[in-house]
Scaffold this motif. Structure first.
Motif, PDB file in Angstrom:
ATOM      1  N   ASN A  92      24.096 -20.555 -35.324  1.00 23.73           N
ATOM      2  CA  ASN A  92      24.566 -21.926 -35.588  1.00 23.73           C
ATOM      3  C   ASN A  92      23.416 -22.898 -35.790  1.00 23.73           C
ATOM      4  N   LEU A  93      22.281 -22.607 -35.168  1.00 28.88           N
ATOM      5  CA  LEU A  93      21.120 -23.496 -35.285  1.00 28.88           C
ATOM      6  C   LEU A  93      20.642 -23.526 -36.742  1.00 28.88           C
ATOM      7  N   ALA A 236      27.700 -10.197 -36.113  1.00 23.96           N
ATOM      8  CA  ALA A 236      27.212  -9.527 -37.324  1.00 23.96           C
ATOM      9  C   ALA A 236      28.394  -9.137 -38.216  1.00 23.96           C
ATOM     10  N   ALA A 237      28.081  -8.785 -39.470  1.00 23.78           N
ATOM     11  CA  ALA A 237      29.132  -8.483 -40.449  1.00 23.78           C
ATOM     12  C   ALA A 237      30.032  -7.321 -40.017  1.00 23.78           C
ATOM     13  N   THR A 269      29.576 -19.124 -36.467  1.00 23.50           N
ATOM     14  CA  THR A 269      28.832 -18.155 -35.642  1.00 23.50           C
ATOM     15  C   THR A 269      28.842 -16.765 -36.276  1.00 23.50           C
ATOM     16  N   ILE A 270      29.685 -16.578 -37.286  1.00 15.91           N
ATOM     17  CA  ILE A 270      29.765 -15.271 -37.956  1.00 15.91           C
ATOM     18  C   ILE A 270      28.722 -15.239 -39.061  1.00 15.91           C
ATOM     19  N   ASP A 271      27.819 -14.273 -38.990  1.00 14.97           N
ATOM     20  CA  ASP A 271      26.705 -14.206 -39.932  1.00 14.97           C
ATOM     21  C   ASP A 271      26.865 -12.969 -40.810  1.00 14.97           C
ATOM     22  N   LEU A 272      27.524 -13.158 -41.940  1.00 12.19           N
ATOM     23  CA  LEU A 272      27.804 -12.012 -42.818  1.00 12.19           C
ATOM     24  C   LEU A 272      26.523 -11.461 -43.446  1.00 12.19           C
TER      25      LEU A 272
END
Ligand code: MRU
Length: 359
Positions: A92-93, A236-237, A269-272
């Motif tokens: 998120n940062l 993570a994805a 917060t989800i980082d695909l």
């Protein structure tokens, strides 16, 4: 007040290092001070540090003496780099900083850039509260009347701009009149559960019992927990979840005992772009956080001991029942369903994640 807010050209934060003994508000005037507050965990929790960093960039825009677009852009990039480096795990940062930079990049003059930086930071903060409310409604549908919920770390109003994620789900269930009881993991080494979650639940009048981290397995094995709710710093994805150290152990024991385990996250917060949990950087924090506690007035460890202090761990997706977001609950296969919940986010957020700054 909100956990993080902009007030008269300053970033104001509730200082989470001193709660619950003291309620203190910090007023920060430079992006370096904001970076320090994030690093020192005066502000903490993935959504809260995202909003704080965004306001930090608005401060940078205000304080920069640059008179032209290129000079101001340079100052903003420099400030963003300092803020981004403050903590590495919570996505998120970086997400919030990128979103502010993208908005500023669309402006053609310094005045517009300064106004845009603040407007975007404020939008991130306001949206966070609305997102948490939606997430709370969606998650509360999973909570039966009379449920006992095991919770780790702090995911409440203090970890966000307001309301909370996992604690927001609990709060919504409580507001709906369901009788809930929370088992609050103390969350060593910095005791976010004992200090912050217990403080929030007490203020909200939600029944809870504080437990030592080591007791969680006992409560899970003896059938005293209906559901485990946690937050996350990055998903993570493939659905692997980075969250406060100790989360992995909880998830494994929950699965062993047939107890559902749900991380509750805003889609930011989800980082695909991070394929698996192994690709998520794990922050290592100072040794003193582990050793600088006292027991009956004396240090808890001999002087000079070697310490390892990873702040987060990875829970592999096979232990995750589902991931609660403001756009619905993602269930396995996460490689498919996480994309779906992220893509149903309003367009502005998606653009922020996808577009590189163009200055
Ligand atoms: O090190 P912290 O206190 O910032 O860690 C916080 C957590 O791990 C939270 O569970 C996470 O950020 C989600 S908060 C809504």
């Amino acid at each position: 007040m909100r956990t993080v807010e902009w007030n008269r050209d300053k970033v104001c934060l509730i200082d989470q290092r001193v709660l619950p003994a003291e309620y203190r508000v910090l007023q920060l005037e430079t992006p370096k001070e904001v970076a320090w507050a994030i690093r020192d965990m005066a502000v903490r929790g993935a959504p809260a540090i995202g909003a704080a960093a965004a306001f930090g960039l608005a401060l940078a825009a205000r304080r920069s003496p640059a008179r032209d677009r290129a000079g101001l852009w340079r100052d903003l990039e420099e400030a963003a780099a300092v803020l981004r480096a403050a903590r590495p795990t919570a996505v998120n940062l970086a997400w919030a900083l990128q979103r502010v930079l993208n908005r500023v990049a669309a402006e053609s003059d310094p005045q517009g850039m300064r106004a845009a930086a603040l407007a975007e930071a404020q939008a991130i903060a306001d949206e966070d509260v609305a997102i948490n409310r939606r997430l709370g409604e969606i998650g509360a549908a999973l909570i039966p009347d009379g449920a006992t919920i095991l919770h780790h770390c702090n995911t409440g109003a203090l970890a966000t701009v307001d309301y909370g994620t996992a604690l927001g789900v609990i709060r919504t269930a409580h507001e709906q009149g369901k009788r809930v009881h929370v088992l609050v993991d103390e969350t060593r080494p910095l005791l976010q559960g004992a200090r912050l979650t217990a403080w929030e639940l007490q203020q909200l009048g939600i029944p809870f019992t504080l437990i030592a981290d080591n007791a969680a397995g006992h409560f899970l094995r003896t059938g005293q927990v209906d559901i485990v709710l946690v937050g996350a710093d990055r998903v993570a994805a493939n659905g692997d979840v980075a969250n406060k150290i100790g989360t992995y152990k909880l998830a494994v024991v929950a699965k062993e005992n047939g107890v559902p385990f749900y991380p509750c996250v805003p889609t930011s917060t989800i980082d695909l772009s991070t394929p698996t949990g192994d690709d998520i950087p794990i922050e290592e924090r100072p040794a003193e956080e582990v050793t600088d506690l006292t027991f009956r007035g004396k240090p808890i460890a001999p002087a000079g001991v070697r310490v390892a202090n990873p702040a987060f761990d990875i829970t592999p997706h096979r232990y995750v029942t589902g991931i609660i977001t403001e756009n619905g609950i993602a269930y396995p296969p996460f490689t498919v369903t996480l994309k779906r919940v992220v893509l149903s986010t309003p367009k502005r957020n998606k653009d922020a994640a996808a577009t590189a700054p163009s200055c």
